[in-house]
Motif scaffolding. Structure first.
Motif, PDB file in Angstrom:
ATOM      1  N   LYS A  75       0.822  -1.208   0.000  1.00 59.08           N
ATOM      2  CA  LYS A  75       0.000   0.000   0.000  1.00 59.08           C
ATOM      3  C   LYS A  75       0.855   1.257   0.000  1.00 59.08           C
ATOM      4  O   LYS A  75       2.014   1.226   0.393  1.00 59.08           O
ATOM      5  N   MET A  76       0.235   2.328  -0.433  1.00 56.66           N
ATOM      6  CA  MET A  76       0.834   3.658  -0.318  1.00 56.66           C
ATOM      7  C   MET A  76       0.014   4.518   0.635  1.00 56.66           C
ATOM      8  O   MET A  76       0.505   5.508   1.163  1.00 56.66           O
ATOM      9  N   THR A  77      -1.246   4.147   0.854  1.00 58.36           N
ATOM     10  CA  THR A  77      -2.108   4.881   1.782  1.00 58.36           C
ATOM     11  C   THR A  77      -1.711   4.513   3.207  1.00 58.36           C
ATOM     12  O   THR A  77      -1.321   3.372   3.475  1.00 58.36           O
ATOM     13  N   PHE A  78      -1.816   5.467   4.112  1.00 60.30           N
ATOM     14  CA  PHE A  78      -1.512   5.192   5.512  1.00 60.30           C
ATOM     15  C   PHE A  78      -2.599   4.312   6.123  1.00 60.30           C
ATOM     16  O   PHE A  78      -2.324   3.413   6.897  1.00 60.30           O
ATOM     17  N   ASP A  79      -3.863   4.583   5.774  1.00 62.45           N
ATOM     18  CA  ASP A  79      -5.001   3.767   6.198  1.00 62.45           C
ATOM     19  C   ASP A  79      -5.075   2.575   5.247  1.00 62.45           C
ATOM     20  O   ASP A  79      -5.440   2.717   4.082  1.00 62.45           O
ATOM     21  N   ALA A  80      -4.747   1.383   5.738  1.00 56.01           N
ATOM     22  CA  ALA A  80      -4.751   0.194   4.880  1.00 56.01           C
ATOM     23  C   ALA A  80      -6.115  -0.054   4.256  1.00 56.01           C
ATOM     24  O   ALA A  80      -6.204  -0.556   3.137  1.00 56.01           O
ATOM     25  N   SER A  81      -7.185   0.321   4.953  1.00 55.01           N
ATOM     26  CA  SER A  81      -8.523   0.066   4.411  1.00 55.01           C
ATOM     27  C   SER A  81      -8.808   0.883   3.155  1.00 55.01           C
ATOM     28  O   SER A  81      -9.738   0.582   2.418  1.00 55.01           O
ATOM     29  N   ARG A  82      -7.980   1.880   2.886  1.00 51.05           N
ATOM     30  CA  ARG A  82      -8.122   2.671   1.653  1.00 51.05           C
ATOM     31  C   ARG A  82      -7.305   2.108   0.489  1.00 51.05           C
ATOM     32  O   ARG A  82      -7.440   2.578  -0.642  1.00 51.05           O
ATOM     33  N   ALA A  83      -6.476   1.118   0.775  1.00 54.67           N
ATOM     34  CA  ALA A  83      -5.691   0.492  -0.292  1.00 54.67           C
ATOM     35  C   ALA A  83      -6.637  -0.297  -1.186  1.00 54.67           C
ATOM     36  O   ALA A  83      -7.552  -0.974  -0.715  1.00 54.67           O
ATOM     37  N   GLU A  84      -6.399  -0.236  -2.464  1.00 48.54           N
ATOM     38  CA  GLU A  84      -7.299  -0.842  -3.450  1.00 48.54           C
ATOM     39  C   GLU A  84      -7.540  -2.324  -3.201  1.00 48.54           C
ATOM     40  O   GLU A  84      -8.655  -2.813  -3.322  1.00 48.54           O
ATOM     41  N   THR A  85      -6.502  -3.068  -2.836  1.00 53.10           N
ATOM     42  CA  THR A  85      -6.643  -4.521  -2.687  1.00 53.10           C
ATOM     43  C   THR A  85      -7.105  -4.960  -1.297  1.00 53.10           C
ATOM     44  O   THR A  85      -7.497  -6.109  -1.109  1.00 53.10           O
ATOM     45  N   PHE A  86      -7.082  -4.068  -0.318  1.00 57.02           N
ATOM     46  CA  PHE A  86      -7.375  -4.438   1.069  1.00 57.02           C
ATOM     47  C   PHE A  86      -8.769  -5.037   1.262  1.00 57.02           C
ATOM     48  O   PHE A  86      -8.891  -6.111   1.869  1.00 57.02           O
TER      49      PHE A  86
END
Length: 177
Positions: A75-86
């Motif tokens: 991921k590049m987002t700090f919030d993992a839930s915002r990562a596309e694959t999460f």
């Protein structure tokens, strides 16, 4: 309040990465406690998901925490839930036990994201870390204010076991001795 149930739990291990961990205050203890959670989860059939923040820059998950067959979200987002694959990789179980770094950045933002998504979140305070103790403590207070339960690795382990008669009790307790 109810105890943490292994049948409804997922273990989320956030960003224990090779280039980050040397900067984490008491990082060895956080890593050792995360390893205890990972081993207990494997023993008790609790699915585990790892994340890695900007792995090209921060490296992969440290060798002390083998990912095995567990999924890893890059991921590049700090919030993992915002990562596309999460969303497609985290099991749909309602409870999430969290370990990770840094407490005041990726752990905090991911916990807030999981809470917003309706998950029950248990943050293992002895399996999270930051570069500075005050950042970790501020993150813990904020996560708790927003509804996360702050627990310890031993609390999680004994709640997952539920009884001293559990068939894997001795093996699980050996993880914390």
């Amino acid at each position: 309040m109810r105890t943490i149930n292994p049948e409804t739990s997922t273990l989320l291990v956030i960003d224990f990465q090779s280039r980050l961990m040397p900067a984490i205050e008491d990082g060895a203890a956080s890593t050792a406690n995360a390893r205890r959670l990972i081993n207990a989860a494997a023993m008790l059939d609790v699915p585990t998901l790892f994340t890695e923040q900007n792995p090209k820059g921060l490296g992969s998950t440290v060798n002390e925490l083998p990912t095995g067959n567990a999924a890893v979200v890059h991921k590049m987002t700090f919030d993992a839930s915002r990562a596309e694959t999460f969303p497609g990789m985290i099991p749909s179980r309602p409870d999430v036990v969290v370990a990770g770094c840094e407490a005041h950045v990726c752990v905090l933002q991911t916990v807030l994201g999981l809470l917003d998504a309706g998950r029950k979140v248990f943050v293992a305070r002895d399996a999270i870390g930051s570069r500075r103790a005050e950042s970790k403590e501020a993150a813990i207070r904020r996560m708790e204010r927003h509804g996360a339960e702050i627990v310890t690795v031993e609390m999680v382990l004994f709640e997952w076991l539920g009884t001293a008669e559990h068939p894997r009790f001795r093996e699980a307790v050996a993880l914390i001795k």
